[in-house]
Design an enzyme around this catalytic site. Structure first.
Site, PDB file in Angstrom:
ATOM      1  N   ILE A 182     101.648 -30.647  53.901  1.00 14.26           N
ATOM      2  CA  ILE A 182     101.128 -29.436  54.726  1.00 14.26           C
ATOM      3  C   ILE A 182     100.055 -28.605  53.934  1.00 14.26           C
ATOM      4  O   ILE A 182      99.101 -27.769  54.678  1.00 14.26           O
ATOM      5  CB  ILE A 182     102.387 -28.664  55.174  1.00 14.26           C
ATOM      6  CG1 ILE A 182     103.085 -27.917  53.794  1.00 14.26           C
ATOM      7  CG2 ILE A 182     103.272 -29.337  56.194  1.00 14.26           C
ATOM      8  CD1 ILE A 182     104.268 -26.904  54.327  1.00 14.26           C
ATOM      9  N   ALA A 220      94.898 -26.954  44.525  1.00 12.46           N
ATOM     10  CA  ALA A 220      94.296 -27.336  42.967  1.00 12.46           C
ATOM     11  C   ALA A 220      95.556 -27.594  42.128  1.00 12.46           C
ATOM     12  O   ALA A 220      95.257 -28.146  41.071  1.00 12.46           O
ATOM     13  CB  ALA A 220      93.421 -26.190  42.753  1.00 12.46           C
ATOM     14  N   GLU A 221      96.426 -26.703  42.221  1.00 13.05           N
ATOM     15  CA  GLU A 221      97.481 -26.630  41.157  1.00 13.05           C
ATOM     16  C   GLU A 221      98.811 -27.548  41.781  1.00 13.05           C
ATOM     17  O   GLU A 221      99.433 -27.988  40.832  1.00 13.05           O
ATOM     18  CB  GLU A 221      97.916 -25.329  40.800  1.00 13.05           C
ATOM     19  CG  GLU A 221      97.039 -24.451  40.205  1.00 13.05           C
ATOM     20  CD  GLU A 221      96.350 -25.138  39.059  1.00 13.05           C
ATOM     21  OE1 GLU A 221      97.359 -25.297  38.166  1.00 13.05           O
ATOM     22  OE2 GLU A 221      95.276 -24.843  38.646  1.00 13.05           O
ATOM     23  N   ILE A 247     102.057 -29.257  48.677  1.00 10.85           N
ATOM     24  CA  ILE A 247     103.253 -28.716  49.375  1.00 10.85           C
ATOM     25  C   ILE A 247     103.644 -29.663  50.454  1.00 10.85           C
ATOM     26  O   ILE A 247     102.811 -29.961  51.326  1.00 10.85           O
ATOM     27  CB  ILE A 247     102.827 -27.280  49.846  1.00 10.85           C
ATOM     28  CG1 ILE A 247     102.262 -26.514  48.818  1.00 10.85           C
ATOM     29  CG2 ILE A 247     104.275 -26.601  50.411  1.00 10.85           C
ATOM     30  CD1 ILE A 247     103.126 -26.243  47.590  1.00 10.85           C
ATOM     31  N   ASP A 305      99.194 -13.328  44.157  1.00 10.02           N
ATOM     32  CA  ASP A 305      98.436 -13.830  45.096  1.00 10.02           C
ATOM     33  C   ASP A 305      99.108 -13.216  46.478  1.00 10.02           C
ATOM     34  O   ASP A 305      99.270 -13.754  47.381  1.00 10.02           O
ATOM     35  CB  ASP A 305      98.472 -15.296  45.103  1.00 10.02           C
ATOM     36  CG  ASP A 305      97.399 -15.850  46.072  1.00 10.02           C
ATOM     37  OD1 ASP A 305      96.570 -15.092  46.476  1.00 10.02           O
ATOM     38  OD2 ASP A 305      97.497 -16.809  46.520  1.00 10.02           O
TER      39      ASP A 305
END
Length: 223
Positions: free
Chosen positions: A7, A11-12, A15, A125
């Site tokens: 989904i 960059a990290e 998901i 964030d």
């Protein structure tokens, strides 16, 4: 474990939505970085996976609305958490424009943020994309603790508020004042007198940002 669909590709981490022991879940898989030394890369991903799980658990046991941690495999950089059924707050604001709901939404986000800060967690964030209005209990949940940290530094808390305000300015500019004023009301309910000190730091952070932006503009003009 059953991964159903990707989904979000980041960059990290990637998901996935799927099921874990029959429970609707989110699978967060951190990504190896080929440009990093393999041992260092493993250490970073391993520690970040554990830290994120611990922070979510700390928030959960302190009555903050976050998904429950279902499983963790730090050696494979995998974190499995509860899937929160509901709608992303960003979409609620942008799609429906429910001005009558915005003060309540803003206040509840402020309370939620205050609860996090009160137990020494900065989210890192804080945007409307990382908040979900649950369809199960009609409450707001905060998600994605990949950039979160344990801290007692009020500037870290102020940075959360700054990021939230910036997200309102860039994505929900028509409703910024309604949401943010209500947010501060909810935040103050939890954080009390500290709120004014943190808001002063927010002003400082924004002034620094403007100064850097002006300097960049002047440099590009001179070039």
């Amino acid at each position: 474990m059953e991964k159903l669909r990707l989904i979000k590709r980041g960059a990290e981490s990637n998901i996935y939505e799927g099921y874990f022991l029959g429970i609707h879940a989110i699978f967060k898989q951190r990504i190896k970085k080929s440009y990093r030394n393999p041992e260092l890369d493993h250490k970073i991903n391993y520690e970040r996976t554990i830290l994120e799980a611990k922070i979510i658990y700390t928030a959960l046991k302190n009555d903050v609305n976050v998904p429950a941690v279902l499983f963790i495999d730090p050696n494979n950089y995998l974190l499995v958490i509860e899937y929160i059924e509901g709608e992303i707050v960003k979409d609620i604001i942008n799609t429906n424009n429910p001005t009558q709901l915005l003060p309540n939404i803003g206040k509840r986000i402020g309370e939620l943020t205050g609860k996090l800060h009160n137990i020494g967690i900065a989210h890192g964030d804080l945007t409307t994309n990382n908040l979900i209005l649950s369809s199960t209990n009609d409450d707001i949940f905060i998600i994605d603790f990949g950039l979160s940290r344990r801290t007692q530094d009020e500037e870290d808390f102020a940075t959360d508020l700054h990021v939230f305000l910036r997200s309102l300015e860039s994505v929900h500019s028509d409703f910024k004042d309604i949401i943010y004023d209500a947010f501060i009301e909810g935040y103050r309910k939890i954080m009390g007198r500290k709120t004014d000190e943190i808001l002063e730091l927010v002003k400082d952070i924004r002034m620094r940002g403007r100064y850097v932006e002006e300097r960049r503009k002047n440099r590009s003009i001179n070039e």
